[in-house]
Design a protein around this motif. Structure first.
Motif, short mmCIF file in Angstrom:
data_model
loop_
_atom_site.label_atom_id
_atom_site.label_comp_id
_atom_site.label_asym_id
_atom_site.label_seq_id
_atom_site.Cartn_x
_atom_site.Cartn_y
_atom_site.Cartn_z
N LYS A 87 0.70 -1.27 0.46
CA LYS A 87 0.32 -0.42 0.13
C LYS A 87 0.77 0.40 0.06
CE LYS A 87 -3.22 -2.44 3.13
NZ LYS A 87 -4.61 -2.66 4.18
N VAL A 88 0.62 2.21 -0.61
CA VAL A 88 0.99 3.60 -0.17
C VAL A 88 1.17 3.80 0.71
CG1 VAL A 88 0.52 5.91 -1.03
CG2 VAL A 88 -0.27 4.39 -2.60
N GLU A 89 0.89 3.40 2.28
CA GLU A 89 1.25 3.61 3.53
C GLU A 89 2.48 3.24 4.02
OE1 GLU A 89 -1.57 3.23 2.30
OE2 GLU A 89 -2.83 2.52 3.59
N ASP A 90 3.04 1.87 2.90
CA ASP A 90 3.57 0.83 3.57
C ASP A 90 5.10 1.95 3.27
OD1 ASP A 90 1.76 -1.40 2.37
OD2 ASP A 90 2.68 -1.10 4.65
N THR A 91 5.77 3.10 2.34
CA THR A 91 5.90 4.09 2.23
C THR A 91 7.35 4.31 2.94
OG1 THR A 91 5.42 3.80 -0.18
CG2 THR A 91 7.21 5.98 0.29
N ALA A 92 8.27 3.86 2.83
CA ALA A 92 9.55 4.50 4.14
C ALA A 92 10.66 3.36 3.76
CB ALA A 92 8.73 3.28 5.34
N VAL A 93 11.27 4.18 4.73
CA VAL A 93 12.90 3.41 5.09
C VAL A 93 12.85 2.11 6.31
CG1 VAL A 93 15.37 3.60 5.07
CG2 VAL A 93 14.36 5.41 4.41
N TYR A 94 13.50 1.18 5.25
CA TYR A 94 13.64 0.08 6.01
C TYR A 94 14.68 -0.48 6.97
CZ TYR A 94 8.43 -1.23 4.65
OH TYR A 94 7.13 -1.18 4.61
N TYR A 95 14.49 -0.84 7.53
CA TYR A 95 16.61 -0.84 8.70
C TYR A 95 15.90 -2.19 9.56
CZ TYR A 95 16.43 4.14 9.10
OH TYR A 95 16.45 5.48 8.32
#
Length: 126
Positions: A87-95
Motif C-alpha cells: 500500500k502507499v502507506e508502506d512507503t518508508a525506509v526499512y531498517y
C-alpha cells in the motif's frame, strides 16, 4: 559485533510485491531476534516484523499482518521479509535490526535491538 548485510527494496505500484533480506555475520544465541523497523518521512519509527529464534516464529505489526511474511534461512543466518499487496502507506525506509528482546512482549520495542542496518527505501505508488 554484528554486521548486517541488507538487500532488496525498490519501487512498486499499489498491490505489488517486494522482498527484503538481511544477513548477520554473528551467531544467534539466547533471545536473538532479527527483523525490520521502518520510518516514513515526517513519521516516527515503527516496528514491522521480527523473527525470534527461541520459538521459531515471526511477529508482526498489525498494519502488515496478513500481507508481509518473515522467514529465515538458518544456515545463512539470513531473514527475508516478503511484502505483498503493498500500500502507499508502506512507503518508508526499512531498517534491518538484530537484538535480544527480553521475551515476546518486548519484541516490538526499538530499544531491544542493538544493531541497525543502513536501511532500504521502499516506495509504493498509486
Amino acid at each position: 559485533q554484528a554486521q548486517l548485510t541488507e538487500s532488496g527494496g525498490g519501487s512498486v505500484q499499489v498491490g505489488g510485491s517486494l522482498r527484503l533480506s538481511c544477513a548477520d555475520s554473528t551467531r544467534p544465541y539466547g533471545e536473538y531476534a532479527m527483523g525490520w523497523f521502518r520510518q516514513a518521512r515526517d513519521k516516527e519509527r515503527e516496528f514491522v516484523a521480527a523473527f525470534r529464534w527461541r520459538d521459531g516464529r515471526g511477529y508482526y505489526a498489525e498494519s502488515v499482518e496478513g500481507r508481509f511474511t518473515i522467514s529465515r534461512v538458518d544456515a545463512q543466518n539470513t531473514v527475508f521479509l516478503q511484502m505483498d499487496n503493498l500500500k502507499v502507506e508502506d512507503t518508508a525506509v526499512y531498517y534491518c535490526v538484530v537484538g535480544w528482546p527480553a521475551g515476546p512482549l518486548r519484541i516490538r520495542h526499538p530499544s531491544e535491538y542493538m544493531y541497525w542496518g543502513r536501511g532500504a527505501q521502499v516506495t509504493v505508488s498509486s
